[in-house]
Motif scaffolding. Structure first.
Motif, PDB file in Angstrom:
ATOM      1  N   GLY A 246       0.813  -1.208   0.000  1.00 34.04           N
ATOM      2  CA  GLY A 246       0.000   0.000   0.000  1.00 34.04           C
ATOM      3  C   GLY A 246       0.843   1.252   0.000  1.00 34.04           C
ATOM      4  N   LYS A 247       1.883   1.263   0.814  1.00 30.15           N
ATOM      5  CA  LYS A 247       2.795   2.408   0.861  1.00 30.15           C
ATOM      6  C   LYS A 247       3.441   2.634  -0.496  1.00 30.15           C
ATOM      7  CE  LYS A 247       7.116   4.016   2.982  1.00 30.15           C
ATOM      8  NZ  LYS A 247       8.198   3.704   3.951  1.00 30.15           N
ATOM      9  N   ALA A 248       3.914   1.561  -1.127  1.00 25.97           N
ATOM     10  CA  ALA A 248       4.591   1.666  -2.425  1.00 25.97           C
ATOM     11  C   ALA A 248       3.661   2.223  -3.496  1.00 25.97           C
ATOM     12  CB  ALA A 248       5.122   0.294  -2.841  1.00 25.97           C
ATOM     13  N   PHE A 249       2.413   1.745  -3.502  1.00 21.60           N
ATOM     14  CA  PHE A 249       1.452   2.227  -4.493  1.00 21.60           C
ATOM     15  C   PHE A 249       1.172   3.719  -4.312  1.00 21.60           C
ATOM     16  CE2 PHE A 249      -0.798  -2.181  -4.978  1.00 21.60           C
ATOM     17  CZ  PHE A 249       0.369  -2.698  -5.522  1.00 21.60           C
ATOM     18  N   PHE A 250       0.988   4.137  -3.060  1.00 22.47           N
ATOM     19  CA  PHE A 250       0.670   5.541  -2.780  1.00 22.47           C
ATOM     20  C   PHE A 250       1.848   6.463  -3.094  1.00 22.47           C
ATOM     21  CE2 PHE A 250      -3.243   4.398  -0.625  1.00 22.47           C
ATOM     22  CZ  PHE A 250      -4.005   5.542  -0.762  1.00 22.47           C
ATOM     23  N   GLN A 251       3.066   5.992  -2.868  1.00 20.51           N
ATOM     24  CA  GLN A 251       4.243   6.813  -3.157  1.00 20.51           C
ATOM     25  C   GLN A 251       4.288   7.201  -4.630  1.00 20.51           C
ATOM     26  OE1 GLN A 251       7.324   4.196  -1.653  1.00 20.51           O
ATOM     27  NE2 GLN A 251       7.713   5.525   0.105  1.00 20.51           N
ATOM     28  N   VAL A 252       3.985   6.257  -5.492  1.00 18.73           N
ATOM     29  CA  VAL A 252       3.981   6.543  -6.929  1.00 18.73           C
ATOM     30  C   VAL A 252       2.764   7.393  -7.290  1.00 18.73           C
ATOM     31  CG1 VAL A 252       3.858   5.537  -9.239  1.00 18.73           C
ATOM     32  CG2 VAL A 252       5.292   4.466  -7.494  1.00 18.73           C
ATOM     33  N   ALA A 253       1.610   7.047  -6.752  1.00 19.05           N
ATOM     34  CA  ALA A 253       0.375   7.768  -7.074  1.00 19.05           C
ATOM     35  C   ALA A 253       0.458   9.246  -6.720  1.00 19.05           C
ATOM     36  CB  ALA A 253      -0.811   7.120  -6.353  1.00 19.05           C
ATOM     37  N   TYR A 254       1.150   9.577  -5.619  1.00 14.56           N
ATOM     38  CA  TYR A 254       1.249  10.966  -5.185  1.00 14.56           C
ATOM     39  C   TYR A 254       2.562  11.624  -5.592  1.00 14.56           C
ATOM     40  CZ  TYR A 254      -3.122  10.865  -2.625  1.00 14.56           C
ATOM     41  OH  TYR A 254      -4.446  10.808  -2.303  1.00 14.56           O
ATOM     42  N   GLY A 255       3.312  10.961  -6.477  1.00 16.37           N
ATOM     43  CA  GLY A 255       4.523  11.571  -7.019  1.00 16.37           C
ATOM     44  C   GLY A 255       5.678  11.670  -6.056  1.00 16.37           C
ATOM     45  N   LYS A 256       5.674  10.855  -5.013  1.00 17.23           N
ATOM     46  CA  LYS A 256       6.782  10.881  -4.053  1.00 17.23           C
ATOM     47  C   LYS A 256       8.013  10.142  -4.589  1.00 17.23           C
ATOM     48  CE  LYS A 256       4.498  13.066  -0.850  1.00 17.23           C
ATOM     49  NZ  LYS A 256       4.845  14.459  -0.487  1.00 17.23           N
ATOM     50  N   ARG A 257       7.788   9.267  -5.540  1.00 18.17           N
ATOM     51  CA  ARG A 257       8.901   8.575  -6.196  1.00 18.17           C
ATOM     52  C   ARG A 257       8.445   8.126  -7.570  1.00 18.17           C
ATOM     53  NH1 ARG A 257       8.436   3.029  -6.606  1.00 18.17           N
ATOM     54  NH2 ARG A 257       6.771   2.073  -5.358  1.00 18.17           N
ATOM     55  N   GLU A 258       9.395   7.819  -8.438  1.00 17.97           N
ATOM     56  CA  GLU A 258       9.085   7.294  -9.767  1.00 17.97           C
ATOM     57  C   GLU A 258       8.935   5.780  -9.693  1.00 17.97           C
ATOM     58  OE1 GLU A 258       8.490   9.025 -12.615  1.00 17.97           O
ATOM     59  OE2 GLU A 258       8.628  10.815 -11.342  1.00 17.97           O
ATOM     60  N   LYS A 259       8.143   5.256 -10.583  1.00 17.18           N
ATOM     61  CA  LYS A 259       7.971   3.807 -10.671  1.00 17.18           C
ATOM     62  C   LYS A 259       9.286   3.153 -11.056  1.00 17.18           C
ATOM     63  CE  LYS A 259       5.662   0.463 -13.608  1.00 17.18           C
ATOM     64  NZ  LYS A 259       4.816   0.284 -14.798  1.00 17.18           N
ATOM     65  N   GLU A 260       9.637   2.054 -10.390  1.00 20.66           N
ATOM     66  CA  GLU A 260      10.858   1.317 -10.693  1.00 20.66           C
ATOM     67  C   GLU A 260      10.698   0.545 -12.009  1.00 20.66           C
ATOM     68  OE1 GLU A 260      13.617   1.437  -9.000  1.00 20.66           O
ATOM     69  OE2 GLU A 260      12.870   2.618  -7.315  1.00 20.66           O
ATOM     70  N   PRO A 261      11.812   0.305 -12.742  1.00 20.09           N
ATOM     71  CA  PRO A 261      11.732  -0.509 -13.965  1.00 20.09           C
ATOM     72  C   PRO A 261      11.126  -1.871 -13.649  1.00 20.09           C
ATOM     73  CG  PRO A 261      13.896   0.515 -13.771  1.00 20.09           C
ATOM     74  CD  PRO A 261      13.191   0.765 -12.473  1.00 20.09           C
ATOM     75  N   ASN A 262      10.183  -2.275 -14.469  1.00 17.92           N
ATOM     76  CA  ASN A 262       9.507  -3.579 -14.336  1.00 17.92           C
ATOM     77  C   ASN A 262       8.645  -3.706 -13.071  1.00 17.92           C
ATOM     78  OD1 ASN A 262      10.822  -4.521 -16.712  1.00 17.92           O
ATOM     79  ND2 ASN A 262      12.657  -4.946 -15.500  1.00 17.92           N
ATOM     80  N   GLU A 263       8.450  -2.593 -12.355  1.00 19.82           N
ATOM     81  CA  GLU A 263       7.591  -2.647 -11.171  1.00 19.82           C
ATOM     82  C   GLU A 263       6.128  -2.744 -11.595  1.00 19.82           C
ATOM     83  OE1 GLU A 263       6.619  -0.083  -7.079  1.00 19.82           O
ATOM     84  OE2 GLU A 263       7.869   0.793  -8.665  1.00 19.82           O
ATOM     85  N   GLU A 264       5.417  -3.708 -11.030  1.00 13.99           N
ATOM     86  CA  GLU A 264       3.991  -3.883 -11.312  1.00 13.99           C
ATOM     87  C   GLU A 264       3.191  -3.125 -10.259  1.00 13.99           C
ATOM     88  OE1 GLU A 264       2.090  -5.488 -13.577  1.00 13.99           O
ATOM     89  OE2 GLU A 264       3.730  -6.195 -14.840  1.00 13.99           O
ATOM     90  N   LEU A 265       2.586  -2.022 -10.697  1.00 12.66           N
ATOM     91  CA  LEU A 265       1.792  -1.246  -9.742  1.00 12.66           C
ATOM     92  C   LEU A 265       0.368  -1.791  -9.669  1.00 12.66           C
ATOM     93  CD1 LEU A 265       2.869   2.434 -10.416  1.00 12.66           C
ATOM     94  CD2 LEU A 265       3.431   1.011  -8.456  1.00 12.66           C
ATOM     95  N   GLY A 266      -0.173  -1.817  -8.480  1.00 11.67           N
ATOM     96  CA  GLY A 266      -1.527  -2.297  -8.310  1.00 11.67           C
ATOM     97  C   GLY A 266      -2.523  -1.156  -8.226  1.00 11.67           C
ATOM     98  N   LEU A 267      -3.716  -1.480  -7.787  1.00  8.17           N
ATOM     99  CA  LEU A 267      -4.812  -0.530  -7.750  1.00  8.17           C
ATOM    100  C   LEU A 267      -5.049  -0.054  -6.324  1.00  8.17           C
ATOM    101  CD1 LEU A 267      -6.854  -2.790 -10.070  1.00  8.17           C
ATOM    102  CD2 LEU A 267      -6.159  -0.486 -10.708  1.00  8.17           C
ATOM    103  N   ILE A 268      -5.515   1.183  -6.194  1.00 13.67           N
ATOM    104  CA  ILE A 268      -5.705   1.799  -4.882  1.00 13.67           C
ATOM    105  C   ILE A 268      -7.172   2.094  -4.614  1.00 13.67           C
ATOM    106  CG2 ILE A 268      -5.189   3.841  -3.489  1.00 13.67           C
ATOM    107  CD1 ILE A 268      -2.516   4.063  -4.986  1.00 13.67           C
ATOM    108  N   TYR A 269      -7.754   2.923  -5.494  1.00 13.84           N
ATOM    109  CA  TYR A 269      -9.075   3.503  -5.253  1.00 13.84           C
ATOM    110  C   TYR A 269      -9.580   3.974  -6.606  1.00 13.84           C
ATOM    111  CZ  TYR A 269     -12.481   6.552  -2.833  1.00 13.84           C
ATOM    112  OH  TYR A 269     -13.619   7.154  -2.356  1.00 13.84           O
ATOM    113  N   SER A 270     -10.860   3.785  -6.892  1.00  7.55           N
ATOM    114  CA  SER A 270     -11.348   4.028  -8.253  1.00  7.55           C
ATOM    115  C   SER A 270     -11.351   5.489  -8.677  1.00  7.55           C
ATOM    116  CB  SER A 270     -12.745   3.420  -8.432  1.00  7.55           C
ATOM    117  OG  SER A 270     -12.634   2.021  -8.633  1.00  7.55           O
ATOM    118  N   ARG A 271     -11.099   6.410  -7.741  1.00  6.99           N
ATOM    119  CA  ARG A 271     -10.903   7.802  -8.160  1.00  6.99           C
ATOM    120  C   ARG A 271      -9.518   7.983  -8.800  1.00  6.99           C
ATOM    121  NH1 ARG A 271      -8.915  11.991  -5.196  1.00  6.99           N
ATOM    122  NH2 ARG A 271      -9.350  10.945  -3.229  1.00  6.99           N
TER     123      ARG A 271
END
Length: 416
Positions: free
Chosen positions: A44-69
């Motif tokens: 959850g922390k990893a997903f939110f970090q990318v969603a809110y621009g706190k870090r860039e997605k890592e190469p080959n990182e599979e991001l999951g889903l958070i919230y339908s908004r």
């Protein structure tokens, strides 16, 4: 093993979807859910970090889903498929075309800024530019299709606004007159008004051409907007919008969408995915029908003028733009009926197959009267200047047999 790069229409049924993640269902289900479960807190922390621009997605990182908004499988797959047509880096789908347009303008314009915009534009867009944005001290200055690069720049300079321009917004072909704007001119104007850290963004409303007949991102613009209600949806059963473009701009658009909360829902996303499967066959048939209808109208004694891209002649500056920017004349046309509002209304009131309704790009043919309907709120001065007269009728040609469409137009004109 040989690689095969499939055409967009071949990928509309499968791209971005993994049946094994949905019990093997051949079609993507409707993910009617507000939120998604994390495997653990770290995820959850990893997903939110990318969603809110706190870090860039890592190469080959599979991001999951958070919230339908923020994201939803139906929207995510739809957005990936829409990117294929326009060869865009990213896409964001909205709950309406005006939602997409207004979000782009609010993201790239600030109080004190100025936007150059083509004239005419859709009536809702005109209202937002001339009635809403001024409340935030954002000014719009219009330009027409017959103005050159230097004439546009000289006009802005004469107003003392060169330093304030932040966006060039273009609707081409223009609704409802089919006026064409040269996107290379718009790009040059934007570049000439950019300096240092000040960048002038070029945004194009491509609704009239859909993603099939014109691809502005390949012609040097930064962002494309659609009323996805129209050709992309194509069945008059949903309202949606879309913005596509380069990642550097789309990141900003997506962020504002998240906090305005104007993303489309999963049901709309699912319907749009369904529509994309038939987009090319629908639009191809509509264009064929439009040519037949335009040719009929051109020779009718009660028709003064037809506004149809397929009738442009060599030597006409508009023809040069058409050949440079389009692969087809499209399925939208307007015509001036001899007379005025009375004659236009008589024609509209006597149609039997064609429906009297606003909107466009759907499977059924539609007719409307721009001056008193979609463009009623455009100033009388601008309507007169741009040819949106009381005798102008707009037609959106559908997929019916062209002979039936022509019969209906013919019998309605006989009543005038």
């Amino acid at each position: 093993m040989l690689e095969r790069y499939f055409q967009p229409e071949s990928l509309m049924m499968t791209h971005g979807y993994k049946p094994e993640l949905s019990e093997g269902a051949i079609k993507c289900p409707i993910f009617q859910t507000s939120t998604f479960v994390f495997k653990n807190a770290e995820e959850g922390k990893a997903f939110f970090q990318v969603a809110y621009g706190k870090r860039e997605k890592e190469p080959n990182e599979e991001l999951g889903l958070i919230y339908s908004r923020l994201n939803n499988p139906d929207l995510q797959i739809l957005e990936e498929r829409l990117c294929l047509w326009d060869k865009a880096d990213e896409c964001a789908v909205f709950e309406s075309g005006m939602s997409a347009i207004s979000t782009v303008m609010l993201e790239f314009l600030r109080p004190g800024d100025m936007m150059l915009y083509s004239m005419p534009v859709y009536g809702g867009t005109d209202h937002f530019i001339n009635k809403v944005l001024p409340q935030y001290n954002i000014q719009g200055v219009g330009f027409t299709s017959d103005q050159t690069t230097e004439e546009i720049l000289d006009h802005i300079q004469s107003l003392g606004l060169s330093d304030k321009v932040k966006m060039v917004y273009v609707e081409t072909p223009a609704n409802p007159t089919n006026a064409l704007f040269d996107l290379s001119v718009c790009r040059i104007v934007a570049d000439r008004l950019s300096y240092g850290e000040k960048e002038v963004v070029v945004c194009v409303d491509n609704t009239y051409m859909g993603p099939l007949w014109q691809n502005p991102l390949q012609l040097g613009v930064d962002l494309v907007v659609y009323s996805a209600t129209k050709y992309i949806g194509g069945h008059s059963d949903l309202i949606a919008g879309a913005v596509l473009g380069k990642t550097k701009y789309m990141k900003r658009v997506r962020t504002l969408r998240t906090f305005l909360g104007n993303m489309a829902g999963p049901w709309t996303g699912w319907l749009l995915m369904r529509s994309l499967e038939t987009l090319k066959v629908r639009m191809t048939q509509q264009a064929k029908n439009a040519l037949e209808v335009a040719d009929f109208l051109k020779n009718h004694p009660k028709v003064e003028k037809v506004y149809y891209l397929g009738h442009l002649q060599e030597g006409d500056p508009q023809y040069i733009i058409f050949k440079k920017q389009h692969t087809c004349a499209g399925a939208m046309l307007s015509f001036d009926i001899k007379g005025g509002e009375k004659e236009a209304f008589l024609f509209l009131n006597n149609l039997k197959l064609i429906k009297l309704a606003v909107s466009l790009g759907s499977t059924e043919s539609l007719a409307e009267h721009p001056a008193t309907m979609t463009h009623l709120d455009v100033s009388e001065e601008d309507r007169k200047r741009l040819g949106i007269s009381e005798r102008l009728v707009r037609l959106s040609i559908g997929v019916e047999h062209y002979s039936d469409i022509i019969w209906d137009i013919s019998q309605a004109l006989d009543k005038v």
